[in-house]
Design a protein around this motif. Structure first.
Motif, PDB file in Angstrom:
ATOM      1  N   ILE A  49       3.326 -34.630  22.571  1.00 31.71           N
ATOM      2  CA  ILE A  49       4.693 -34.126  22.464  1.00 31.71           C
ATOM      3  C   ILE A  49       5.532 -35.160  21.721  1.00 31.71           C
ATOM      4  N   PHE A  50       6.403 -34.677  20.831  1.00 28.06           N
ATOM      5  CA  PHE A  50       7.289 -35.542  20.041  1.00 28.06           C
ATOM      6  C   PHE A  50       8.717 -35.225  20.435  1.00 28.06           C
ATOM      7  N   THR A  51       9.474 -36.225  20.940  1.00 32.31           N
ATOM      8  CA  THR A  51      10.831 -36.015  21.436  1.00 32.31           C
ATOM      9  C   THR A  51      11.823 -36.760  20.569  1.00 32.31           C
ATOM     10  N   LYS A  52      13.117 -36.519  20.877  1.00 35.23           N
ATOM     11  CA  LYS A  52      14.171 -37.218  20.126  1.00 35.23           C
ATOM     12  C   LYS A  52      14.110 -38.720  20.371  1.00 35.23           C
ATOM     13  N   SER A  53      13.535 -39.138  21.513  1.00 36.99           N
ATOM     14  CA  SER A  53      13.388 -40.574  21.759  1.00 36.99           C
ATOM     15  C   SER A  53      12.425 -41.193  20.747  1.00 36.99           C
ATOM     16  N   HIS A  54      11.340 -40.460  20.418  1.00 41.53           N
ATOM     17  CA  HIS A  54      10.411 -40.949  19.405  1.00 41.53           C
ATOM     18  C   HIS A  54      11.104 -41.030  18.043  1.00 41.53           C
ATOM     19  N   ALA A  55      11.956 -40.025  17.779  1.00 44.54           N
ATOM     20  CA  ALA A  55      12.673 -40.023  16.502  1.00 44.54           C
ATOM     21  C   ALA A  55      13.591 -41.229  16.389  1.00 44.54           C
ATOM     22  N   PHE A  56      14.263 -41.573  17.504  1.00 46.39           N
ATOM     23  CA  PHE A  56      15.155 -42.738  17.485  1.00 46.39           C
ATOM     24  C   PHE A  56      14.348 -44.024  17.270  1.00 46.39           C
ATOM     25  N   ARG A  57      13.201 -44.116  17.932  1.00 42.37           N
ATOM     26  CA  ARG A  57      12.388 -45.327  17.799  1.00 42.37           C
ATOM     27  C   ARG A  57      11.816 -45.474  16.381  1.00 42.37           C
ATOM     28  N   ALA A  58      11.763 -44.345  15.671  1.00 42.88           N
ATOM     29  CA  ALA A  58      11.194 -44.392  14.321  1.00 42.88           C
ATOM     30  C   ALA A  58      12.209 -44.819  13.273  1.00 42.88           C
ATOM     31  N   LEU A  59      13.477 -44.990  13.707  1.00 43.00           N
ATOM     32  CA  LEU A  59      14.498 -45.413  12.752  1.00 43.00           C
ATOM     33  C   LEU A  59      14.108 -46.756  12.129  1.00 43.00           C
ATOM     34  N   GLY A  60      14.202 -46.843  10.856  1.00 44.97           N
ATOM     35  CA  GLY A  60      13.838 -48.088  10.162  1.00 44.97           C
ATOM     36  C   GLY A  60      12.375 -48.132   9.745  1.00 44.97           C
ATOM     37  N   ASN A  64       7.593 -40.907   6.724  1.00 46.44           N
ATOM     38  CA  ASN A  64       6.543 -40.019   6.235  1.00 46.44           C
ATOM     39  C   ASN A  64       5.215 -40.222   6.948  1.00 46.44           C
ATOM     40  N   ILE A  65       5.188 -41.095   7.955  1.00 46.46           N
ATOM     41  CA  ILE A  65       3.951 -41.259   8.725  1.00 46.46           C
ATOM     42  C   ILE A  65       3.817 -40.075   9.672  1.00 46.46           C
ATOM     43  N   PRO A  66       2.597 -39.706  10.051  1.00 47.27           N
ATOM     44  CA  PRO A  66       2.417 -38.529  10.925  1.00 47.27           C
ATOM     45  C   PRO A  66       2.926 -38.813  12.339  1.00 47.27           C
ATOM     46  N   VAL A  67       3.369 -37.739  12.994  1.00 46.91           N
ATOM     47  CA  VAL A  67       3.886 -37.877  14.362  1.00 46.91           C
ATOM     48  C   VAL A  67       2.776 -38.329  15.309  1.00 46.91           C
ATOM     49  N   TYR A  68       1.524 -38.124  14.931  1.00 51.85           N
ATOM     50  CA  TYR A  68       0.405 -38.497  15.783  1.00 51.85           C
ATOM     51  C   TYR A  68       0.434 -39.980  16.120  1.00 51.85           C
ATOM     52  N   ASP A  69       1.008 -40.797  15.182  1.00 48.25           N
ATOM     53  CA  ASP A  69       0.994 -42.257  15.391  1.00 48.25           C
ATOM     54  C   ASP A  69       1.936 -42.683  16.510  1.00 48.25           C
ATOM     55  N   ILE A  70       2.996 -41.926  16.778  1.00 48.61           N
ATOM     56  CA  ILE A  70       3.985 -42.397  17.765  1.00 48.61           C
ATOM     57  C   ILE A  70       4.236 -41.386  18.880  1.00 48.61           C
ATOM     58  N   MET A  71       3.597 -40.212  18.847  1.00 47.90           N
ATOM     59  CA  MET A  71       3.876 -39.181  19.849  1.00 47.90           C
ATOM     60  C   MET A  71       3.322 -39.596  21.222  1.00 47.90           C
ATOM     61  N   LYS A  72       3.799 -38.900  22.237  1.00 50.55           N
ATOM     62  CA  LYS A  72       3.292 -39.097  23.593  1.00 50.55           C
ATOM     63  C   LYS A  72       2.065 -38.206  23.785  1.00 50.55           C
ATOM     64  N   ARG A  73       0.952 -38.816  24.221  1.00 50.24           N
ATOM     65  CA  ARG A  73      -0.293 -38.040  24.308  1.00 50.24           C
ATOM     66  C   ARG A  73      -0.559 -37.475  25.707  1.00 50.24           C
ATOM     67  N   ASP A  74      -0.176 -38.198  26.732  1.00 48.78           N
ATOM     68  CA  ASP A  74      -0.453 -37.719  28.099  1.00 48.78           C
ATOM     69  C   ASP A  74       0.656 -36.754  28.521  1.00 48.78           C
TER      70      ASP A  74
END
Length: 704
Positions: A49-60, A64-74
């Protein structure tokens, strides 16, 4: 009604592939206004699952990297075959729903679950209504105020009254001498009472309705025996009644058990056997002590009745997990000895579950209502400028007093904002949708004030409209009337104001019939009414009626924290009005803060407007000219002058200039936005020996 999560979930949810970029995911969340997105693999199975928290952490980072690298898996999920109750236990706002293959099939929100519980509750209530209306016996229930709340189909047929005609009415008004209210007062059940109601002989079983130990109503089960009495002798009637009562017991939804004076079980109905999980063959003839010894019950209500010789109620939890309430009632023989004990058993398990769900739903409703009320108050106060602690207290007091309909007296110097406080009270009250009528008592000539306030009938006096005219009080009906400068009301009018406050009615001039009103009165004055009472200029009884709740609004010099905010508020207001972009220096603001402002907010507003109009530079500073050259009053610097004197001279010259142009204190007051009495008072103050030069400053007060 067995709902599953699949029945109430949101199907076809928005999702993304695990190879989609962070930028794509963020755009999708913004487009659909959601906080999170399920992430699926190529087989459409949920992998994260990809949430707005992941989006905020991706700032900077590289978007263009895939969401798979930072999404929550469990990810926490739930199967579509699960129940809403199971889903509710998972404290997730948007719960992914998967099928047996792990594929995402929907999203279950908390709102979806609340709606599911509501449907279940609605279905249960419908079933209960059908059961009550399918019962052969008449069932009538009342609340604690003796109002009818249940009147089933059999009762309609028995008394030939429509259910819609009796619900909410007093039981004694519909069925005289029913004595159903006695079970509420005595808190005791009354069984097998023979009564004649509305010309019909009936047998009545009455019981109090008890919730958590508190009697909240009463219920009566009525059996019509009129025809039986007509065709049978007394013995046959008794036999038939006994048979019918046994039938009632057998078909009752509540469990019923009957024991003798020794506690030996004589009779049970099917509902009791089902609740206890035991057969009739095993139970009949056993002592109630046997149920306790075998662990079926932790205590026996029948034993308690035999010991206390009165009705008893206990609540128990069975080994099966069921929650039950038992009410035992003794039956006495002619000698006053107990020969039977009847116990009623009700299964509360499902009812308690529904009650908890309803409680949670009500909690959410109250939360939303609270947030809506806060938003409403914020809208009311959005244009009110204040920063000081003193005004915070006054605003809170105004909002609090707005919740009741009492009369309010606003006290304070001229220009402190009494009218603003009055508007806050009106807008915060339950009269906010009604009219808000503002009346300046000082601006109405004495000979016209009665007709302006109370109106007049057609032909009441020479020059009156033939159809009459509404007064201010009638115009305010259903809302609020604000009587400003109440201390200026003549003595002969004050008794009529007192009548409005006492009786909520008026008489028009020339009228003979009272006109009933539904208004709230807010009065305001800058005068000391108690001193006026001492010198006979104000009625004491009227003062007491007005002074139910008083709010003293402090002058601006006692709440200097408000001055900077007011300065910027008025500066922005007049910049917009005159299409300018003036600013005030911090040095001048500091001087304005330390000025005493005898005219309070009104004086501050007029001063800022004059500065905006008359200053030649965009920055208004202590060395700017405040007046034009024609007036020959240029203030080049505030450094060596007292601010009070500067503002006094500015006010003096401005009033004289406007008055000389219009030669009317009434018109001058309109131009300068103040009361006519203020213009007259200022002219006398600044030019005490100039009555010949200003002949109209007094006389035209009597003309306008």
């Amino acid at each position: 009604m067995n709902l599953k999560v699949k029945d109430i979930m949101t199907s076809d949810p928005v999702w993304i592939n695990y190879r989609d970029t962070i930028q794509t995911a963020t755009q999708i969340m913004l487009q659909h206004r959601i906080d999170g997105l399920p992430v699926l693999n190529d087989q459409k199975k949920l992998v994260g699952i990809f949430t707005k928290s992941h989006a905020f952490r991706a700032l900077g980072r590289d978007i263009n990297i895939p969401v798979y690298d930072i999404m929550k898996r469990d990810v926490i999920t739930i199967n579509e075959q699960a129940t809403p109750e199971e889903a509710w236990q998972i404290q997730v706002g948007r719960l992914p729903v998967v099928n047996s293959s792990g594929e995402l099939v929907g999203i279950a929100t908390r709102t979806d679950l609340v709606n599911a519980f509501y449907l279940q509750l609605k279905y249960a209530m419908k079933e209960l209504k059908v059961i009550i209306n399918s019962t052969h016996n008449s069932i009538i229930a009342i609340d604690s105020n003796s109002n009818i709340i249940v009147f089933n189909k059999a009762a309609e047929n028995l008394f030939n009254i429509s259910r819609s005609d009796v619900l909410g009415k007093q039981i004694d008004d519909v069925i005289p001498y029913s004595s159903l209210t006695s079970v509420i007062q005595d808190c005791k059940a009354q069984f097998t009472q023979k009564m004649v109601l509305c010309g019909k002989s009936v047998l009545v079983n009455k019981s109090p309705i008890i919730d958590n130990g508190e009697v909240i109503g009463g219920v009566g089960v009525l059996q019509d025996i009129s025809e039986l009495e007509m065709i049978s002798d007394e013995l046959r009637t008794v036999q038939l009644i006994n048979k019918e009562l046994n039938t009632i017991i057998d078909f009752s939804a509540d469990g019923i058990v009957v024991a003798d004076s020794s506690g030996i079980i004589l009779k049970v109905n099917n509902a009791y056997l089902e609740i206890m999980g035991i057969s009739q063959e095993v139970l009949i003839g056993k002592s109630v002590k046997w149920l306790v010894e075998k662990g079926y019950l932790s205590e026996s209500v029948i034993l308690k009745v035999l010991q206390s010789r009165k009705s008893e109620t206990v609540a128990l939890r069975l080994n099966t997990g069921k929650e039950i309430i038992l009410t035992g009632t003794p039956i006495y023989d002619e000698e006053g000895n107990i020969y039977r004990v009847v116990a009623n058993v009700r299964d509360l398990t499902e009812l308690n579950c529904l009650r908890e769900q309803l409680k949670e739903a009500r909690g959410l409703t109250m939360k939303y209502l609270s947030e809506m009320e806060k938003y409403r108050l914020d809208k009311i106060l959005e244009d009110v400028v204040y920063q000081s602690k003193e005004m915070c207290v006054k605003i809170e007091m105004a909002i609090k007093v707005a919740q009741v309909d009492s009369t309010v007296l606003l006290l304070g110097e001229s220009g402190v904002g009494k009218e603003v406080i009055a508007e806050i009270i009106h807008k915060s009250s339950n009269r906010s949708k009604g009219p808000f009528v503002k009346v300046n008592c000082a601006s109405i000539p004495n000979e016209l004030i009665e007709s302006e306030l109370f109106g007049y009938e057609g032909g009441a006096f020479t020059g009156a409209y033939k159809d009459g005219r509404f007064g201010f009080f009638e115009l305010a009906n259903g809302g609020t009337i604000f009587l400003d400068e109440i201390g200026e009301v003549p003595l002969d009018i004050q008794p009529k104001l007192l009548r409005v406050l006492q009786e909520q009615e008026i008489y028009r001039i020339g009228g003979r019939k009272p006109i009933k009103l539904n208004i709230r009165v807010i009065a305001a004055t800058n005068r000391d009414l108690e001193d006026m009472i001492k010198v006979g200029k104000f009625r004491q009884d009227l003062f007491y009626r007005l002074n139910v709740v008083s709010i003293l609004i402090p002058p601006l010099r006692q709440r200097r924290d408000d001055i900077p905010a007011l300065i910027h508020h008025f500066l922005n207001k007049f910049n917009r009005k005159y299409s300018l972009n003036k600013k005030i220096s911090s040095r001048l603001i500091s001087k304005l803060i330390h000025y005493d402002w005898p005219g309070n907010i009104r004086e501050l507003e007029n001063t800022i407007e004059r500065m905006v109009i008359l200053s030649s530079d965009d920055l208004i500073d202590t060395d700017n000219e405040l007046l034009n050259s024609d007036e020959k009053q240029v203030i080049s610097s505030f450094k060596n002058l007292n601010l009070h004197d500067v503002l006094r001279e500015t006010e003096k010259n401005l009033i004289l200039q406007v008055y000389n142009e219009c030669r009317s204190t009434h018109k001058a007051a309109q131009i300068l936005g103040v009361n006519q009495s203020t213009i007259v008072r200022k002219l006398h103050k600044y030019y005490p020996n100039s009555k010949k030069e200003i002949p109209q400053c007094i006389n035209d007060d009597n003309l306008h």
